[in-house]
Write an enzyme that holds these catalytic residues in place. Structure first.
Site, mmCIF file in Angstrom:
data_model
loop_
_atom_site.group_PDB
_atom_site.id
_atom_site.type_symbol
_atom_site.label_atom_id
_atom_site.label_comp_id
_atom_site.label_asym_id
_atom_site.label_seq_id
_atom_site.Cartn_x
_atom_site.Cartn_y
_atom_site.Cartn_z
ATOM 1 N N ARG A 45 0.285 2.483 11.458
ATOM 2 C CA ARG A 45 -0.489 3.734 11.529
ATOM 3 C C ARG A 45 0.355 4.736 12.298
ATOM 4 N NH1 ARG A 45 0.152 3.888 16.380
ATOM 5 N NH2 ARG A 45 -1.148 5.726 16.338
ATOM 6 N N ALA A 47 1.200 9.117 11.797
ATOM 7 C CA ALA A 47 1.614 9.878 10.617
ATOM 8 C C ALA A 47 3.059 9.595 10.160
ATOM 9 C CB ALA A 47 1.387 11.369 10.869
ATOM 10 N N ARG A 88 -4.432 7.045 2.971
ATOM 11 C CA ARG A 88 -4.994 7.786 4.107
ATOM 12 C C ARG A 88 -4.767 9.279 3.847
ATOM 13 N NH1 ARG A 88 -4.108 5.580 9.935
ATOM 14 N NH2 ARG A 88 -6.112 6.652 10.121
ATOM 15 N N ASP A 238 -1.246 14.761 12.997
ATOM 16 C CA ASP A 238 -1.228 14.210 11.637
ATOM 17 C C ASP A 238 -0.948 15.277 10.588
ATOM 18 O OD1 ASP A 238 -2.681 11.955 13.087
ATOM 19 O OD2 ASP A 238 -2.275 11.176 11.078
HETATM 20 O O1 MRU Z 1 -5.415 6.702 12.862
HETATM 21 P P1 MRU Z 1 -4.005 6.714 13.394
HETATM 22 O O2 MRU Z 1 -3.775 5.690 14.447
HETATM 23 O O3 MRU Z 1 -3.000 6.656 12.280
HETATM 24 O O4 MRU Z 1 -3.872 8.137 14.083
HETATM 25 C C1 MRU Z 1 -2.654 8.440 14.702
HETATM 26 C C2 MRU Z 1 -2.657 9.742 15.395
HETATM 27 O O5 MRU Z 1 -3.622 10.463 15.412
HETATM 28 C C3 MRU Z 1 -1.353 10.160 15.997
HETATM 29 O O6 MRU Z 1 -1.556 10.947 17.133
HETATM 30 C C4 MRU Z 1 -0.544 10.977 14.970
HETATM 31 O O7 MRU Z 1 -0.458 10.295 13.762
HETATM 32 C C5 MRU Z 1 0.814 11.299 15.461
HETATM 33 S S1 MRU Z 1 1.839 9.895 15.531
HETATM 34 C C6 MRU Z 1 3.397 10.367 16.011
#
Ligand code: MRU
Length: 355
Positions: A45, A47, A88, A238
């Site tokens: 997980r 982004a 996603r 994201d």
């Molecule tokens: O649901 P997730 O764990 O994928 O959400 C991740 C986030 O919100 C992070 O802050 C974002 O992807 C930035 S990662 C460098």
């Protein structure tokens, strides 16, 4: 460096982020559906890491294809890309990576390459996306370290670390770089309900590196800010819309509003691949709604009564007016973001050093 994702002998290997920190297990994906499932179920997980995983999944599918010629392979590529795109919806890096892989395919096809040669080309492109991401995070760290004061007590939300990228991290990359520059920092990691990315993943990364870390529940951020125990907030993203509105893990908006109330700088760190100039503002960013079970249960145990309705949006949007600056690998953008982000995205690309 933490092993977020790797490609070995046509197998994509990921550390299982659902199991950390109690178990360090690795998931081995041999097919695009396995990679798509790993993204959907949050084995991987964050982004940028999602983008890398999708690129590797696409390369896997093309390399393992039995297609007789390029036209048949192109049909298969489209199916794999559709599969990845459905995993996603919020992280724009996913769609950015899919586009890059499609472009690489088209270049191979136009040059008259065989399916095997195109497979090699796509593997190379996926590896490049991975290596560029690490290099981008390091560059982001160099820019971002300048805004971290020595002795700063920093709040971060979710996990924007090595685990959320191909390595080093965006928000945590900035903090790592600050430490490498000799700054002493202490980090508050928001627990980040319901998946606990902060409590489990951010704390795990920072503790391993000997960075002072305190895990707090989300609801503690307000009183800590009021009591002047936090000097700076920094998070990942994201998707960043053209006007600077930022979608990030649910709870980010609350942190930003609290930071404004208490005159605390609030920064976002993200690679340029997270900036989506084609999305005008935050209202146009699709927000993923995840399984209710993530909220109604703690592990296997139900914590909410049967019959209670549950909401589980995975992200929220922070309006640009709350954001002090957006740290990228090309520099730090300041308001007005409509101009500064557009200028940054249009900058001619200098080759990224990945070595
Ligand atoms: O649901 P997730 O764990 O994928 O959400 C991740 C986030 O919100 C992070 O802050 C974002 O992807 C930035 S990662 C460098």
């Amino acid at each position: 460096m933490l092993p977020t994702i790797d490609w070995q002998d046509d197998v994509v290997i990921m550390v299982d982020q659902r199991k950390l920190p109690s178990q360090e297990l690795y998931v081995r994906c041999r097919t695009p559906p396995e990679v798509a499932k790993a993204i959907r179920t949050m084995v991987i997980r964050g982004a940028p890491a999602i983008g890398v995983a999708a690129a590797m999944g696409i390369a896997l599918g093309v390399k393992r294809s039995k297609a007789k010629g390029t036209p048949q392979l192109a049909v298969e590529l489209q199916k794999i890309c559709t599969l990845m795109a459905a995993t996603r919806p919020t992280a724009v890096n996913l769609f950015w990576a899919i586009d890059r892989m499609k472009k690489a395919f088209a270049e191979g096809a136009q040059s008259g390459e065989s399916p095997e040669e195109i497979g090699e080309r796509l593997e190379a492109e996926a590896r490049r996306i991975h290596d560029e991401d690490v290099a981008n995070c390091r560059a982001m760290g160099q820019h971002g370290a300048t805004i971290v004061p020595d002795g700063a007590r920093v709040l971060t939300h979710c996990n924007a670390g090595a685990l959320a990228t191909a390595g080093y991290g965006s928000a945590l990359g900035v903090l790592r770089a600050a430490v490498e520059h000799g700054k002493r920092i202490a980090v508050f990691a928001d627990e980040t309900r319901p998946f606990l990315q902060g409590a489990r993943l951010t704390a795990w990364e920072l503790v391993r590196e000997g960075i002072e870390t305190t895990v707090i529940t989300e609801s503690m951020a307000g009183p800590l800010m009021r009591d002047r125990e936090i000097d700076l907030a920094i998070v990942g993203a994201d998707r960043i819309a053209a006007n600077g509105d930022v979608a990030n893990k649910i709870g980010t908006y609350t942190v930003a509003v609290l930071a404004r109330e208490h005159d605390i700088p609030f920064y976002v760190a993200a690679p340029v691949s997270t900036i989506d100039i084609s999305t005008p503002d935050g209202a146009h960013i699709p927000i993923e709604e995840r399984d209710q079970r993530e909220v109604s249960h703690f592990g296997a145990s139900r914590v909410t009564p049967e019959g209670a309705r549950i909401r589980n949006p995975a992200f929220d949007v922070t309006p640009h007016r709350y954001i002090t600056g957006i740290i990228t690998e090309r520099g730090i953008c300041h308001p007005p973001y409509l101009e500064s982000l557009r200028r940054l995205v249009q900058q001619p690309l200098s080759p990224v050093r990945t070595g």
